[in-house]
Design a protein around this motif. Structure first.
Motif, short mmCIF file in Angstrom:
data_model
loop_
_atom_site.label_atom_id
_atom_site.label_comp_id
_atom_site.label_asym_id
_atom_site.label_seq_id
_atom_site.Cartn_x
_atom_site.Cartn_y
_atom_site.Cartn_z
N ALA A 2 29.06 -45.03 42.61
CA ALA A 2 29.20 -43.82 43.19
C ALA A 2 29.86 -44.11 44.43
CB ALA A 2 28.29 -42.82 43.29
N ASP A 3 30.74 -43.10 44.89
CA ASP A 3 31.30 -43.36 46.55
C ASP A 3 31.52 -42.01 47.13
OD1 ASP A 3 33.94 -42.76 45.52
OD2 ASP A 3 34.46 -44.70 45.70
N ASN A 22 37.23 -38.45 49.51
CA ASN A 22 37.22 -38.59 48.08
C ASN A 22 35.61 -38.66 47.93
OD1 ASN A 22 37.21 -39.64 45.59
ND2 ASN A 22 38.37 -41.61 45.94
N ALA A 23 35.22 -38.22 46.65
CA ALA A 23 33.91 -38.06 46.22
C ALA A 23 33.95 -38.29 44.82
CB ALA A 23 33.23 -36.88 46.54
N ARG A 24 33.11 -39.30 44.45
CA ARG A 24 33.45 -39.85 42.89
C ARG A 24 31.85 -40.35 42.52
NH1 ARG A 24 33.66 -44.56 40.29
NH2 ARG A 24 33.69 -45.66 42.31
N VAL A 25 31.41 -39.95 41.39
CA VAL A 25 30.46 -40.58 40.66
C VAL A 25 30.92 -40.94 39.17
CG1 VAL A 25 28.11 -39.87 39.62
CG2 VAL A 25 29.03 -38.88 41.84
N HIS A 26 30.51 -42.14 38.85
CA HIS A 26 30.70 -42.87 37.65
C HIS A 26 30.48 -41.83 36.44
CE1 HIS A 26 31.02 -45.61 34.20
NE2 HIS A 26 31.88 -46.31 35.04
N ARG A 30 26.50 -39.30 35.95
CA ARG A 30 26.65 -37.96 36.20
C ARG A 30 25.22 -37.14 35.59
NH1 ARG A 30 32.70 -37.44 35.17
NH2 ARG A 30 33.40 -38.30 37.11
N MET A 35 25.75 -36.94 43.44
CA MET A 35 26.56 -36.45 44.48
C MET A 35 25.69 -35.55 45.50
SD MET A 35 29.42 -36.01 45.62
CE MET A 35 30.44 -36.86 44.58
N GLN A 61 40.51 -28.22 39.28
CA GLN A 61 39.33 -28.67 39.20
C GLN A 61 38.05 -27.94 39.30
OE1 GLN A 61 39.72 -32.30 41.82
NE2 GLN A 61 40.60 -33.49 39.97
N THR A 64 34.64 -29.16 40.08
CA THR A 64 34.25 -29.70 41.41
C THR A 64 34.21 -28.29 42.22
OG1 THR A 64 35.43 -31.65 40.67
CG2 THR A 64 35.18 -31.28 43.03
#
Length: 115
Positions: A2-3, A22-26, A30, A35, A61, A64
């Protein structure tokens, strides 16, 4: 796995903002509140230093976008920022009591910079 990537925005007249780039979770992680954890860390890091947080989300999206609204971000503009065929929704979260007044100024700057 995650980042959360951010940058400081110093646009004249808008106050001192932190932009989420940028916001991301594998996908395997989830539904484990990663997040939310990362955002709470960001809120703590920005506390007393920034007027607010800002992020652009593609209009299609909806999950999101709804997540950021649930986190009390305010939609301030919907415009084409990066691609002519795709609209982005810019959302803003005030971090100081009077920072909510920045929403109108942010909207004007974003619309002026759109394609």
């Amino acid at each position: 796995m995650a980042d959360l990537v951010t940058q400081t925005c110093r646009d004249s007249g808008l106050g001192f903002l932190k932009e989420i780039k940028n916001a991301r979770v594998h996908p395997e992680l989830r539904d484990r509140y990663f997040m939310r954890f990362m955002l709470r860390q960001l809120y703590k890091e920005c506390e007393g230093k920034y007027d607010g947080l800002i992020v652009d989300v593609r209009a299609n999206q909806t999950n999101t976008l709804n997540y950021f609204i649930q986190e009390r971000f305010i939609p301030v503009a919907k415009t084409r920022l990066y691609e002519t065929a795709m609209e982005e929704v810019t959302v803003f979260k005030p971090l100081r009591q009077k920072a909510g007044l920045l929403a109108t100024k942010i909207r004007k700057v974003i619309v002026a910079k759109s394609i």
